[in-house]
Each structure stands twice: as structure tokens, then as C-alpha cells.
Design an enzyme around this catalytic site. Structure first.
Site, PDB file in Angstrom:
ATOM      1  N   ASP A 205       0.865  -1.176   0.000  1.00 58.99           N
ATOM      2  CA  ASP A 205       0.000   0.000   0.000  1.00 58.99           C
ATOM      3  C   ASP A 205       0.905   1.230   0.000  1.00 58.99           C
ATOM      4  O   ASP A 205       1.587   1.517   0.982  1.00 58.99           O
ATOM      5  CB  ASP A 205      -0.885  -0.033   1.252  1.00 58.99           C
ATOM      6  CG  ASP A 205      -1.893   1.116   1.274  1.00 58.99           C
ATOM      7  OD1 ASP A 205      -1.861   1.965   0.357  1.00 58.99           O
ATOM      8  OD2 ASP A 205      -2.709   1.163   2.219  1.00 58.99           O
ATOM      9  N   ALA A 207       0.934   5.098  -0.291  1.00 58.77           N
ATOM     10  CA  ALA A 207       0.073   6.287  -0.287  1.00 58.77           C
ATOM     11  C   ALA A 207       0.810   7.566   0.104  1.00 58.77           C
ATOM     12  O   ALA A 207       0.246   8.642  -0.034  1.00 58.77           O
ATOM     13  CB  ALA A 207      -1.105   6.068   0.670  1.00 58.77           C
TER      14      ALA A 207
END
Ligand code: LMR
Length: 391
Positions: A205, A207
Site C-alpha cells: 500500500d 500512499a
């Protein structure tokens, strides 16, 4: 029929924003949802974004559909931003980083994976996204809030004892949300070795690239993992790195050494997207593509992102110094990375801070350091110390 429904709870993180807005306290401070703010408390549109938008306004000739996988030039340029040049992946544009995680979860399920391992605490929406796609979530403790230590040993022993071939492992690529505690190189190497040995699928992930130590250095662990593990999934968000939060801009990428497999992976990602929202929105991706493919805009964006990171680092140093008398462990705030740190506060104290001092943070104790400015920092430190002294 609808009367049989029971009301769903509001999302506790997103519900903080209207509470904050409704508070008449002029000294209120919003350390809630993860958006960057400058030292005047604004979330400005990046200069390069404004210029890219002006260019698009002038040059865009149609609003006809772009296509089910989204903007192909964005997908490629954004992958090079995340993964560096020269690595192959099947990618599609998504509705933000959350959409990327959801498509990743659907792809895992379609590939026969039924479980995902999540170190806790983690982003408050992770479990909901994976469960909504039908995956079982297995959690293990990854962070001790009192000592501010990452529990790498717990991660390794949980994966060693419980993970089965085909299980997925969620890894925060950089700037851990909500703790700011990032894995060191030795831990990345150990978890990579475990993934290979047990035949697990890493879901990275990504981000907050650029908010830790730098655009390239933040991506280094992810890129090393991509070089070693043949089958991976990367969910990438442009919300923070390009300040495009409301444009919902992201992409999901799946890697395989086989071009034929990559073709199949892409077909599945497109099919899942088509079955839920048909095609992703254009604007944010067009902006990112314009910036990343124009050397001058790219340089300007990079300068502004570097300045944002430096401001967060300065706030971290001030907070760490001000809060370490409460607990020496909180000196770690200075070296943690990205927007967030997690304070060892119980819910009663967090609500008191809200009501008495106008300091807003989720009940987890996560603070958005990027939401703090130098004018507010002394007051926040004083309030936290006063609340601690009251016991
Ligand atoms: C956050 O963690 O605050 C952000 O990623 C916003 C969100 O959607 O939760």
C-alpha cells in the site's frame, strides 16, 4: 423492506471533520483526517497541479470515455514514479488508493487467495476493504504504542506459524499509517525472505511517497521487494503525493515475470472495475500524467513536495521535544516518518482534549502531524502536558 435495515455507524475518522467544523472554539486544532496543511493551516493546490489544470483546460477537446483501464500514459508514468523505470506490471487506473486496494483484494480472491495478514494498528479502513471483497483478515500486533517500538518479531513469528501458501500480506510501502514507524532494511529483508519461502503474495500500500525522507528513498524498499518477489500487487495513491485528495486518483499494479500472465491480470482488474464503476474518472490522472511527463512541471512539483516534507520533519522535532518529558519513548516522533504518529492516550483523554482544548484526533490517538502548524504546536504540547498532569 428498507425499514428492516439497521443504521450503519459513521466512519469514526471521517466523522471528525464535521465535528471540528461545528466547534466554535477559535483555538481549535484539527489533527484528524490525513491531509497536508501548510504553516497557515491551508491545504493548497500544488502550483504544478494548477498549471497542469490550466493546460488541460486549454487543450482538452472531448469528454468522451477514456477507456476501461483509464489513462494509459498516466498508468505508465505513475508506475515509474512508484516502482522506478524498467519494471513490468499489469496496471489499471483506480478510484483513489482505496479503489486500488479494493481491486487488489478482488484480484487476490479471483486468484484463489482467501486470507490477508494485517499488522495492527493499521489504517482504519483496511479491514473493511478486504472483508468487503470476501477476504478473511488475520491480524497480528505490529506496534507497541507505549514504547513506540515496531514489533518485527511478532510479524515474523505470526507469518512463520500461521501463513499458508497463497495468503496475502499487507505492507505499508513507506510512512506507516497510523504509527509513522517504518520497517528498517533488515526487517524488509526478513519479510521478503519469508514471503518467498512460504509462497505469500505481498500487497504494498503506497500512499505517502515523498513524505518520509524523499521521493526515491521512500520507494527503495518497495523496489527492492519487486526485484526479489515475482508475484506482487501494488496499490498506489496520488492523493497525498500530488495533493489530489478529492480527485480520487490512484492505480493498482500486479507483477508477474510472464507477459501472458500480466495480460490475464490486467483483464481481471478491468473486469472488476467495469462491474463496479465501469471506468475511472479522468481529471486527476490527466493532471498527474501532465506533471510527470513535463520536466518543468515535474521539477516544480518535486520542490513543493520536498518543502511539505521538510515542514512535517520540523513539526516532528518540535513535538518530540515537547512531548518527551511525558514519556521518553515519544522522542521517537522525531524519527518516525510521514504524516502520522500514534500517541499513548486513552479514549477518555482524547475526548477531554477535544472538549476542553479543541484538539481533534481520532479515538485511536493518531495525530496528523501534517495538520499542525508552528503557531499551534506550543498550545498543543501545553494541552497534552496539562491533560497528562491531571491524570
Ligand atoms: C487518513 O488515513 O486520514 C486518510 O487516508 C484519509 C482516509 O480516507 O481515511
Amino acid at each position: 423492506m428498507f425499514e428492516t435495515l439497521t443504521r450503519e455507524a459513521d466512519d469514526p475518522l471521517l466523522a471528525l471533520t464535521p465535528l471540528f467544523k461545528a466547534d466554535p472554539n477559535p483555538a481549535k486544532v484539527d489533527l484528524g483526517v490525513g491531509v497536508y496543511r501548510d504553516d497557515l493551516g491551508r491545504t493548497p493546490v500544488f502550483r504544478a497541479v494548477k498549471r497542469a489544470e490550466a493546460l488541460l483546460l486549454e487543450t482538452q477537446e472531448t469528454k468522451a470515455y477514456v477507456g476501461p483501464e483509464g489513462d494509459l500514459a498516466f498508468i505508465e508514468a505513475f508506475w515509474n514514479f512508484v516502482a522506478g523505470e524498467g519494471r513490468d506490471a499489469a496496471g489499471v487506473q483506480t478510484v483513489g488508493g482505496t479503489g486500488a486496494l479494493r481491486l487488489a483484494a478482488e484480484l487476490l480472491r479471483r486468484s484463489g487467495s482467501s486470507r490477508i495478514f494485517l499488522g495492527t494498528p493499521t489504517w482504519s479502513n483496511h479491514s473493511a476493504i478486504f472483508q468487503a471483497a470476501g477476504l478473511s483478515v488475520v491480524t497480528y500486533p505490529l506496534f507497541d504504542v507505549a514504547s513506540q517500538n515496531l514489533l518485527a518479531g511478532e510479524m515474523m513469528s505470526t507469518l512463520a506459524d500461521r501463513a499458508q501458501p497463497g495468503d496475502a500480506v499487507l505492507l505499508h510501502a513507506s510512512c506507516h499509517n497510523p504509527t509513522g514507524a517504518v520497517m528498517d532494511d533488515a526487517t524488509w529483508a526478513a519479510v521478503t525472505e519469508m514471503i518467498l519461502r512460504k509462497g505469500l503474495v505481498p500487497l504494498l500500500d503506497s500512499a505517502y511517497q515523498g513524505f518520509g525522507t524523499g521521493i526515491e528513498s521512500d520507494a527503495a524498499p518497495l523496489r527492492r521487494l519487486l526485484d526479489q518477489v515475482p508475484e506482487t500487487i501494488v496499490a498506489a495513491s496520488a492523493s497525498k503525493s500530488f495533493g489530489l485528495y478529492r480527485e480520487r486518483t490512484g492505480a493498482v499494479y500486479a507483477t508477474s515475470p510472464s507477459p501472458a500472465t500480466r495480460d490475464k491480470l490486467k483483464s481481471h482488474l478491468v473486469t472488476v472495475g467495469r462491474g463496479s464503476y465501469s471506468m475511472p474518472p479522468d481529471h486527476g490522472a490527466a493532471v498527474v500524467r501532465t506533471i510527470l511527463t513535463d520536466p518543468e512541471l515535474r521539477e516544480d512539483w518535486r520542490t513543493e513536495l520536498d518543502e511539505a516534507r521538510q515542514r512535517i520533519t520540523a513539526m516532528r522535532a518540535i513535538l518530540a521535544e515537547g512531548l518527551s518529558p511525558l514519556s521518553p519513548a515519544l522522542a521517537a516522533i522525531a524519527t518516525q516518518q510521514g504524516m502520522f504518529s500514534l500517541l499513548p492516550l486513552d479514549e477518555r483523554r482524547i475526548i477531554e482534549l477535544r472538549q476542553r482544548s479543541g484538539i481533534y484526533m481520532p479515538l485511536s490517538g493518531r495525530i496528523n502531524i501534517a495538520g499542525l502548524n508552528s503557531g499551534q504546536a506550543p498550545g498543543v504540547i501545553a494541552a497534552l502536558r496539562a491533560h497528562a498532569a491531571r491524570g
